[in-house]
Design an enzyme around this catalytic site. Structure first.
Site, short mmCIF file in Angstrom:
data_model
loop_
_atom_site.label_atom_id
_atom_site.label_comp_id
_atom_site.label_asym_id
_atom_site.label_seq_id
_atom_site.Cartn_x
_atom_site.Cartn_y
_atom_site.Cartn_z
N ASP A 93 0.86 -1.17 0.00
CA ASP A 93 0.00 0.00 0.00
C ASP A 93 0.91 1.24 0.00
OD1 ASP A 93 -2.17 1.69 -0.06
OD2 ASP A 93 -3.26 0.70 1.56
C1 NOJ Z 1 -4.03 4.03 0.03
C2 NOJ Z 1 -5.22 3.16 0.20
O1 NOJ Z 1 -5.15 2.43 1.41
C3 NOJ Z 1 -5.41 2.19 -0.94
O2 NOJ Z 1 -6.62 1.50 -0.77
C4 NOJ Z 1 -5.37 2.91 -2.25
O3 NOJ Z 1 -5.64 2.03 -3.32
C5 NOJ Z 1 -4.02 3.57 -2.39
N1 NOJ Z 1 -3.88 4.55 -1.32
C6 NOJ Z 1 -3.81 4.25 -3.74
O4 NOJ Z 1 -4.50 5.42 -3.80
#
Ligand code: NOJ
Length: 737
Positions: free
Chosen positions: A266
């Protein structure tokens, strides 16, 4: 269970992967593991240079098709090996055509519509050059304080598994290489929804048996549905953050599930490992993440900065790196990116087309849950109305109705409730609109006088309350989940006008709405319904459609009951009506032993406000004649369960028939009920239909005390009905031989 779909030409793809890998420099390999964030409207020169040098294999948040095409041209033609880019975006609930938030979609209990919605979003996104979405989010969410409950399919493993697989089929279409298919991403593996206290990014402490029985099944279903990618969660899971957790990523995901795609971290979750206190510095974070099985790094750059040194120091086996690169290249080849580097938007159906808006309307309509309807105040009959007051901060707000993840949505496409109500009732009915509060958080009563005046002069009032979209979503958790600001007082004030009051709530989570129930004749829960909120809500208010949504998550009475979910364990002293004495009814100096010992709160009881699966209709359905066959069988023999559903009301409607099971005795204690199947059916007045379900061994298996998955012989209860409180029950028994 959804079965894996073999990608065409897997052998040929592997051959191409090996040929490419054989030619790659270390920098090019690491480039394939590097996902670069690009700020909107900006294309830094050094990104172009990085793509040209093969040092950036994927980008996120570029949605301008000309920019995407330029980057893909550089990657395909100017880089040494011509490897195209993955272009990722959070296409979560629609793209240009914004659909209901996932929690709302879950309330429709309609996998076909969820699949169609994802297909539509994939086509719209692909027209901008996007080839990878960070969806579906299939975290189990049992805490409405957690802002990301909005992005979830709710509290139940089975519902999330079925809807997640449907979304994956929608995004990835009939095959990744087909035009308009975009790679999906099962996120966030795993346990993120159980963040302590509902605080985003919080610690997650889940025994392995519950990880496996509750939180992993939707991810297993995603792997089985052929999802191309997984995202590791931000969460610290039992002391080892998911982005460095070899048990999750290697033992389970690769070892047990044989997942062939790639795993992305993430956002910054690799550098976060230092903040977690798992490792001392970024170099150790890179080592921990790659070793655990994170193939691609999102945003932070520890792989780029430290893998060369780690390899030189022989702290990382080069085969680990090669395998990660293979996983990424394989997905790029499966997507057919090498054959279609340029995107021609004209080759795709138009975005926000009439067909897409119709789908958004249908999904929104089915997502609306009628919670209360005293004296049949709904539906309203336009021909009998002379005037209507439309009140509240969310009645005419084109932006807020879109919900948490609408970065590519256009509020100009939104049709608001006020607009749709005016269109539905026509010029004959006077519609008076009073916003009354600037936002849902307004604490003054300045707008109340006008609202009460409008309500007094109208035949009925419809209030549009809830939460703005900013109050849910990532890092937007709340400790109080009451209606914010002065909204409760607004309902009270409007009710004092003495006319029927209908409250429509737009929100990203269950709110503790019990205090309004005494003042609202009807309550319709709308979640954040997306662009077509207005027509969908108007269709329900005026009876063009009968409400058919059902809650995908339990509604607590007060936040102190959280977590509260239907599939809980029995405990040794379960509460019941007989055990409960409310705090107000306890006599002074009652001895400590004077109350019944039961698992309950003296001030809030043990029951939710509304149970999982609940939702009213304009008609009534009865359930009868439940039958199980066989009633006694060996483990492994499928069990069929059927019942007859009848529409005993005056209008046609859809009903979601739900099947729940209880395994009475287990080597580890089992939930008091578990959803195992559901069917949305349409019944005309007076019509009846048999609903039939099959319970396979797979449906009844669970991880027991020895952490192996099996069906344990014994007695089972099974219920079919319209919510998790269904009382139409039959029993069966499974024997070892
Ligand atoms: C953080 C989030 O937790 C995740 O779900 C998301 O896809 C990413 N950012 C990208 O924006």
């Amino acid at each position: 269970m959804v079965t894996a779909r073999a990608e065409p030409g897997a052998g040929a793809i592997d051959g191409r992967v090996e040929r490419l890998l054989g030619q790659m420099t270390l920098a090019e390999k690491i480039g394939q593991l590097t996902l670069v964030h690009v700020e909107p409207g900006e294309l830094p020169g050094d990104l172009r240079a990085a793509v040209r040098a093969g040092k950036a294999g994927a980008v996120l948040d570029v949605v301008d098709v000309a920019t995407v095409n330029e980057l893909q041209r550089i990657a395909a033609h100017d880089s040494r090996l011509g490897i195209p880019l993955l272009v990722g975006r959070d296409v979560i609930h629609g793209f240009k055509t914004v659909l209901p938030i996932p929690l709302g979609q879950a309330a429709a209990w309609n996998p076909d519509l969820v699949q169609q919605g994802a297909r539509m979003a994939a086509l719209e996104a692909a027209a901008s050059g996007v080839n990878w979405t960070f969806a579906p989010m299939i975290d189990i969410a049992r805490d409405p304080r957690w802002g990301r409950i909005a992005e979830s399919f709710g509290e139940d493993s089975h519902l999330a598994a079925v809807l997640g697989a449907a979304a994956i089929r929608g995004f990835q279409g009939d095959g990744l290489s087909r035009p308009g298919a975009i790679a999906a991403c099962a996120k966030h593996f795993v346990g993120y929804g159980a963040s302590e206290g509902g605080r985003d990014y919080g610690y997650v402490g889940i025994p392995e048996v519950d990880l496996r029985n509750v939180h992993m099944p939707p991810f297993r279903a995603a792997a089985d549905a052929g999802v191309a990618t997984f995202m590791a969660a931000f969460s610290d899971v039992n002391g080892v953050p998911a982005s460095a957790n070899p048990f999750l990523l290697r033992t389970v995901l690769r070892g047990e599930w044989k997942f062939p795609g790639f795993v992305v971290s993430d956002w910054d979750s690799i550098v976060d490992m230092v903040v977690h206190g798992l490792v001392a510095n970024d170099e150790e974070a890179a080592l921990a993440a790659l070793s655990a099985g994170v193939d691609m790094e999102m945003v932070s750059t520890t792989y780029r900065d430290h893998l060369p040194g780690l390899l030189a120091a022989k702290r990382i086996d080069p085969r680990l790196l090669d395998n990660a690169v293979r996983n990424v290249l394989r997905v790029k080849l499966q997507l057919g990116l090498f054959e279609r580097t340029a995107t021609d938007p004209a080759a795709y159906p138009g975005v926000a087309s009439a067909a897409n808006l119709a789908l958004a309307r249908e999904l929104a309509t089915q997502s609306l849950v009628l919670l209360q309807n005293r004296n049949g105040v709904l539906p309203l009959a336009p021909q009998r109305l002379h005037s209507l007051a439309v009140i509240g901060p969310l009645a005419d707000d084109a932006y807020e109705q879109l919900g948490t993840w609408a970065p590519d949505g256009d509020p100009a496409l939104s049709r608001t409730p006020l607009q749709a109500i005016r269109e539905t009732v026509g010029a004959r009915v006077t519609v008076r609109h009073v916003r009354a509060m600037a936002t849902t958080r307004t604490v003054t009563t300045a707008g109340f006088t006008e609202a009460v005046a409008a309500a007094s002069g109208a035949d009925a009032s419809v209030l549009f309350l809830g939460e703005e979209s900013i109050l849910s979503g990532e890092s937007h958790s709340r400790a109080s989940i009451d209606l914010p600001g002065n909204q409760l007082d607004l309902v009270r004030a409007v009710k004092r006008a003495g006319k029927p009051v209908i409250v429509v709530i737009l929100a990203g989570r269950p709110l503790t709405i019990e205090p309004i129930l005494a003042h609202a004749d009807a309550v319709l829960y709308a979640w954040h319904p997306g662009v077509m909120a207005g027509p969908a809500i108007a269709d329900i208010l005026f009876g063009v459609e009968s409400p058919s949504g059902k809650l995908p998550v339990t509604f607590p009475r007060v936040v102190g009951q959280v977590p509260l979910y239907y599939a809980h364990r029995s405990t040794g002293k379960p509460a019941s009506q007989a055990s409960f004495l409310h705090i107000d009814d306890i006599a002074a100096r009652t001895p400590q032993a004077g109350l019944k010992n039961a698992s309950q709160y003296l001030d809030a009881g043990y029951a939710p406000l509304y149970e999982f699966g609940y939702g009213l209709s304009y008609t009534s359905f009865t359930y009868a004649d439940i039958a199980v066959a066989p009633t006694r069988a060996r483990v492994g023999v499928p069990i069929s369960v059927r019942a007859v559903v009848r529409n005993v009301g005056q209008v046609a409607g859809d009903e979601v028939a739900q099947l729940y099971v209880r395994d009475l005795v287990g080597s580890v204690t089992r939930p008091v009920r578990e959803l195992k199947g559901f069917q949305r059916i349409h019944l005309e007045p007076g019509e009846s239909r048999e609903v039939a379900f099959q319970l396979s061994a797979d449906d009844l298996a669970f991880y027991g005390r020895d952490l192996t998955r099996a069906v344990e012989p014994g007695s089972f209860h099974v219920w079919i009905g319209g919510s998790s409180s269904a009382d139409l029950r039959a029993d069966f028994e499974l024997t070892a031989d």
